[in-house]
Motif scaffolding. Structure first.
Motif, PDB file in Angstrom:
ATOM      1  N   GLN A  88       0.831  -1.209   0.000  1.00 27.51           N
ATOM      2  CA  GLN A  88       0.000   0.000   0.000  1.00 27.51           C
ATOM      3  C   GLN A  88       0.865   1.258   0.000  1.00 27.51           C
ATOM      4  OE1 GLN A  88      -2.544  -0.536   3.411  1.00 27.51           O
ATOM      5  NE2 GLN A  88      -3.965  -1.874   2.307  1.00 27.51           N
ATOM      6  N   SER A 108       2.272   1.627  -3.482  1.00 30.12           N
ATOM      7  CA  SER A 108       1.214   2.095  -4.389  1.00 30.12           C
ATOM      8  C   SER A 108       0.888   3.566  -4.170  1.00 30.12           C
ATOM      9  CB  SER A 108      -0.052   1.255  -4.202  1.00 30.12           C
ATOM     10  OG  SER A 108       0.185  -0.079  -4.548  1.00 30.12           O
ATOM     11  N   CYS A 147       3.716   5.734  -5.437  1.00 25.43           N
ATOM     12  CA  CYS A 147       3.677   5.679  -6.898  1.00 25.43           C
ATOM     13  C   CYS A 147       2.565   6.579  -7.446  1.00 25.43           C
ATOM     14  CB  CYS A 147       3.475   4.233  -7.343  1.00 25.43           C
ATOM     15  SG  CYS A 147       3.318   4.052  -9.115  1.00 25.43           S
ATOM     16  N   SER A 186       5.676   1.952 -11.066  1.00 28.25           N
ATOM     17  CA  SER A 186       4.371   1.360 -11.395  1.00 28.25           C
ATOM     18  C   SER A 186       4.526  -0.100 -11.788  1.00 28.25           C
ATOM     19  CB  SER A 186       3.698   2.121 -12.540  1.00 28.25           C
ATOM     20  OG  SER A 186       3.429   3.444 -12.172  1.00 28.25           O
ATOM     21  N   VAL A 201       4.659  -2.198  -8.739  1.00 28.35           N
ATOM     22  CA  VAL A 201       3.304  -2.386  -8.208  1.00 28.35           C
ATOM     23  C   VAL A 201       2.597  -3.476  -9.006  1.00 28.35           C
ATOM     24  CG1 VAL A 201       1.041  -1.304  -7.858  1.00 28.35           C
ATOM     25  CG2 VAL A 201       3.130  -0.032  -7.308  1.00 28.35           C
ATOM     26  N   ASP A 202       2.706  -3.411 -10.328  1.00 27.76           N
ATOM     27  CA  ASP A 202       2.069  -4.419 -11.180  1.00 27.76           C
ATOM     28  C   ASP A 202       2.617  -5.819 -10.924  1.00 27.76           C
ATOM     29  OD1 ASP A 202       0.351  -2.634 -12.448  1.00 27.76           O
ATOM     30  OD2 ASP A 202       1.768  -2.207 -14.065  1.00 27.76           O
TER      31      ASP A 202
END
Length: 167
Positions: free
Chosen positions: A79, A82, A85, A102, A105-106
């Protein structure tokens, strides 16, 4: 072009100094230094949110908590990654570093194809960004494409031969 240069220099030199010290602690690669880096980077960004290096490094502190298993709660670390980001992307939507963060995160969310797309965008935006090639190589390896992965690793090593992540 002018808009790209507009925020090149920090508004607050104390914040900039904190950001640099935070980056220094981050690169020491210990759990305690990672936590110290995050605290310094957060304070720096509270004072001056227009420092892409600080946003990038702040996000990576959360990524290091995940990859090194330093987080007591990986969900909170994801979190944090994210959130950093998202804020970084709102402020600097065209930055190649945003694409790399990103992509992390993906990857952690199980969206490898999306991560690969972001990394190709990052490389297109900044062909000298070794971290993009390295993570792209990792995602290709996860996708069972070892030959293509090795090509990306070789580029990453040429761009940044002393990178601490060259393992």
């Amino acid at each position: 072009q002018v808009s790209r240069l507009e925020k090149r220099y920090p508004d607050d030199l104390v914040a900039w100094q904190r950001a640099l010290l935070g980056a220094w602690h981050f690169h020491r690669r210990t759990q305690a230094d990672n936590a110290r880096a995050r605290a310094l980077l957060e304070r720096a960004l509270e004072a001056d949110s227009h420092m892409p290096l600080a946003w990038y490094t702040l996000a990576l502190t959360h990524q290091h908590d995940l990859v090194n298993q330093w987080a007591s709660d990986p969900t909170l670390a994801l979190q944090g990654l994210s959130a950093a980001c998202a804020r970084f992307e709102r402020l600097y939507p065209e930055d190649a570093g945003v694409r790399v963060i990103s992509a992390y995160v993906d990857v952690y969310a199980g969206r490898r194809d999306a991560a690969m797309e972001r990394l190709v965008e990052a490389i297109d935006r900044d062909p000298n960004l070794g971290s993009a090639y390295s993570l792209y190589g990792q995602t290709l390896a996860m996708a069972h494409e070892p030959d293509r992965a090795l090509e990306q690793y070789e580029v990453a090593l040429r761009l940044s031969p002393r990178d601490a992540d060259r393992w």
